[in-house]
Design an enzyme around this catalytic site. Structure first.
Site, mmCIF file in Angstrom:
data_model
loop_
_atom_site.group_PDB
_atom_site.id
_atom_site.type_symbol
_atom_site.label_atom_id
_atom_site.label_comp_id
_atom_site.label_asym_id
_atom_site.label_seq_id
_atom_site.Cartn_x
_atom_site.Cartn_y
_atom_site.Cartn_z
ATOM 1 N N GLU A 103 0.860 -1.178 0.000
ATOM 2 C CA GLU A 103 0.000 0.000 0.000
ATOM 3 C C GLU A 103 0.895 1.226 0.000
ATOM 4 O O GLU A 103 1.643 1.459 0.961
ATOM 5 C CB GLU A 103 -0.936 0.060 1.209
ATOM 6 C CG GLU A 103 -1.842 1.288 1.130
ATOM 7 C CD GLU A 103 -2.719 1.514 2.347
ATOM 8 O OE1 GLU A 103 -3.855 1.994 2.176
ATOM 9 O OE2 GLU A 103 -2.266 1.231 3.480
ATOM 10 N N LEU A 104 0.832 1.994 -1.070
ATOM 11 C CA LEU A 104 1.581 3.238 -1.133
ATOM 12 C C LEU A 104 0.661 4.382 -0.739
ATOM 13 O O LEU A 104 -0.324 4.669 -1.423
ATOM 14 C CB LEU A 104 2.141 3.451 -2.540
ATOM 15 C CG LEU A 104 3.418 2.676 -2.864
ATOM 16 C CD1 LEU A 104 3.809 2.864 -4.313
ATOM 17 C CD2 LEU A 104 4.555 3.116 -1.962
ATOM 18 N N ARG A 105 0.995 5.018 0.386
ATOM 19 C CA ARG A 105 0.184 6.096 0.926
ATOM 20 C C ARG A 105 0.719 7.429 0.420
ATOM 21 O O ARG A 105 1.642 8.008 0.991
ATOM 22 C CB ARG A 105 0.216 6.046 2.456
ATOM 23 C CG ARG A 105 -0.685 4.984 3.081
ATOM 24 C CD ARG A 105 -2.148 5.410 3.059
ATOM 25 N NE ARG A 105 -2.339 6.655 3.780
ATOM 26 C CZ ARG A 105 -2.630 6.711 5.093
ATOM 27 N NH1 ARG A 105 -2.788 5.601 5.785
ATOM 28 N NH2 ARG A 105 -2.790 7.884 5.683
ATOM 29 N N HIS A 161 -13.389 5.091 8.099
ATOM 30 C CA HIS A 161 -12.547 5.133 9.297
ATOM 31 C C HIS A 161 -13.214 5.958 10.385
ATOM 32 O O HIS A 161 -13.701 7.055 10.123
ATOM 33 C CB HIS A 161 -11.181 5.739 8.975
ATOM 34 C CG HIS A 161 -10.438 5.015 7.898
ATOM 35 N ND1 HIS A 161 -10.722 5.186 6.556
ATOM 36 C CD2 HIS A 161 -9.431 4.105 7.954
ATOM 37 C CE1 HIS A 161 -9.912 4.413 5.845
ATOM 38 N NE2 HIS A 161 -9.130 3.752 6.666
ATOM 39 N N LYS A 169 -13.877 -1.758 3.208
ATOM 40 C CA LYS A 169 -12.959 -1.712 4.347
ATOM 41 C C LYS A 169 -13.542 -0.814 5.438
ATOM 42 O O LYS A 169 -13.894 0.340 5.178
ATOM 43 C CB LYS A 169 -11.586 -1.161 3.925
ATOM 44 C CG LYS A 169 -10.617 -0.975 5.087
ATOM 45 C CD LYS A 169 -9.366 -0.241 4.636
ATOM 46 C CE LYS A 169 -8.457 0.075 5.821
ATOM 47 N NZ LYS A 169 -7.328 0.945 5.417
ATOM 48 N N ARG A 176 -6.545 -7.384 14.295
ATOM 49 C CA ARG A 176 -5.668 -7.457 13.131
ATOM 50 C C ARG A 176 -5.174 -8.885 12.896
ATOM 51 O O ARG A 176 -4.643 -9.202 11.829
ATOM 52 C CB ARG A 176 -4.491 -6.485 13.295
ATOM 53 C CG ARG A 176 -4.926 -5.026 13.362
ATOM 54 C CD ARG A 176 -3.740 -4.102 13.575
ATOM 55 N NE ARG A 176 -4.149 -2.699 13.620
ATOM 56 C CZ ARG A 176 -4.259 -1.907 12.563
ATOM 57 N NH1 ARG A 176 -3.977 -2.388 11.358
ATOM 58 N NH2 ARG A 176 -4.636 -0.647 12.681
ATOM 59 N N SER A 183 0.811 3.641 9.798
ATOM 60 C CA SER A 183 -0.153 4.516 9.138
ATOM 61 C C SER A 183 -1.458 4.592 9.905
ATOM 62 O O SER A 183 -2.327 5.400 9.597
ATOM 63 C CB SER A 183 -0.423 4.030 7.716
ATOM 64 O OG SER A 183 -0.999 2.740 7.724
ATOM 65 N N GLN A 235 -1.024 -0.638 14.538
ATOM 66 C CA GLN A 235 -0.554 -1.472 13.432
ATOM 67 C C GLN A 235 0.612 -2.346 13.889
ATOM 68 O O GLN A 235 1.488 -1.917 14.628
ATOM 69 C CB GLN A 235 -0.115 -0.582 12.276
ATOM 70 C CG GLN A 235 -0.281 -1.192 10.914
ATOM 71 C CD GLN A 235 -0.185 -0.137 9.829
ATOM 72 O OE1 GLN A 235 0.884 0.430 9.611
ATOM 73 N NE2 GLN A 235 -1.285 0.152 9.174
#
Length: 231
Positions: free
Chosen positions: A33-35, A124, A151, A190, A209, A213
């Site tokens: 995942e490129l944020r 979110h 998600k 998770r 992120s 996490q």
């Protein structure tokens, strides 16, 4: 699904990571995942952002999820031309992520369908975990977008929040969902939710992120111990 393992492990990276880390450091990851909202060196320059994605594809040869998170749902900075950036990055991406309630979501759905890119519609809440009934409303709005994956990530403040998220995950076991509990108290989700049909769990390498996490190495080891995956 374009992923060799389910549940899949997504490692969250920034531009600096792409420039500095080795391929070996991503052992066990199924996708990147490129944020873009966390990029430090690009200053929203389209050419520079594209170069980062091109390098990531060539260097790591993993599916890429592009996320340009809105600051309203945890993004690190405001980026006004998100659709323009997503369109520029089509050649490098297998997945896009956009907030369910963002104004760009319907347009990005059309763009992703035209280019065979899977769309993750995300939601979110950084203050609490809503009830199952409230989460159902969010889920239905995501399905109205015809999202490929829904998600939902919420803050876990008490044990009952973990139960709510697991119950919701089990209820939607036949849907394509990602359900995550954030914060220190959300860490079990998770690990547990992916065992019960949440498609992707997100791991960190150098920078978290989202609160709570787990590191890539730790989640890979935990999944191996649990027998969720053999490699």
């Amino acid at each position: 699904m374009l992923l060799k393992n389910l549940p899949a492990i997504a490692v969250v990276l920034t531009d600096r990571d792409i420039l500095s880390i080795s391929k070996e450091s991503l052992e066990g990851a199924d996708l990147i995942e490129l944020r873009v909202d966390m990029f430090e060196t690009c200053d929203d320059n389209l050419n520079t952002i594209e170069n980062i994605f091109a390098l990531a594809k060539k260097k790591f040869n993993l599916p890429i999820l592009c996320t340009i998170r809105s600051s309203q749902e945890g993004g690190k900075k405001d980026i006004d031309n998100r659709l323009q950036i997503y369109e520029r990055l089509i050649p490098y991406c297998e997945f896009f992520d956009i907030e369910i309630f963002s104004k760009e979501a319907p347009s990005l759905r059309q763009i992703s369908q035209q280019h065979n890119i899977k769309l993750i519609a995300s939601y979110h809440r950084f203050d609490l975990t809503p009830s199952v009934d409230e989460l159902e409303v969010v889920f239905k709005d995501a399905k109205k977008l015809n999202a490929d994956i829904v998600k939902i990530a919420t803050m876990v403040n008490k044990k009952r929040d973990l139960e709510t998220l697991l119950l919701f995950t089990l209820k939607h076991r036949n849907d394509k969902i990602i359900i995550i509990g954030m914060g220190e108290k959300g860490i079990p989700s998770r690990i547990i939710n992916p065992v019960f049909y949440s498609l992707i769990t997100y791991a960190s390498l150098n920078i978290n992120s989202a609160p709570g996490q787990i590191s890539l190495q730790d989640i890979v080891n935990i999944f191996r111990i649990l027998g969720v995956r053999s490699n």
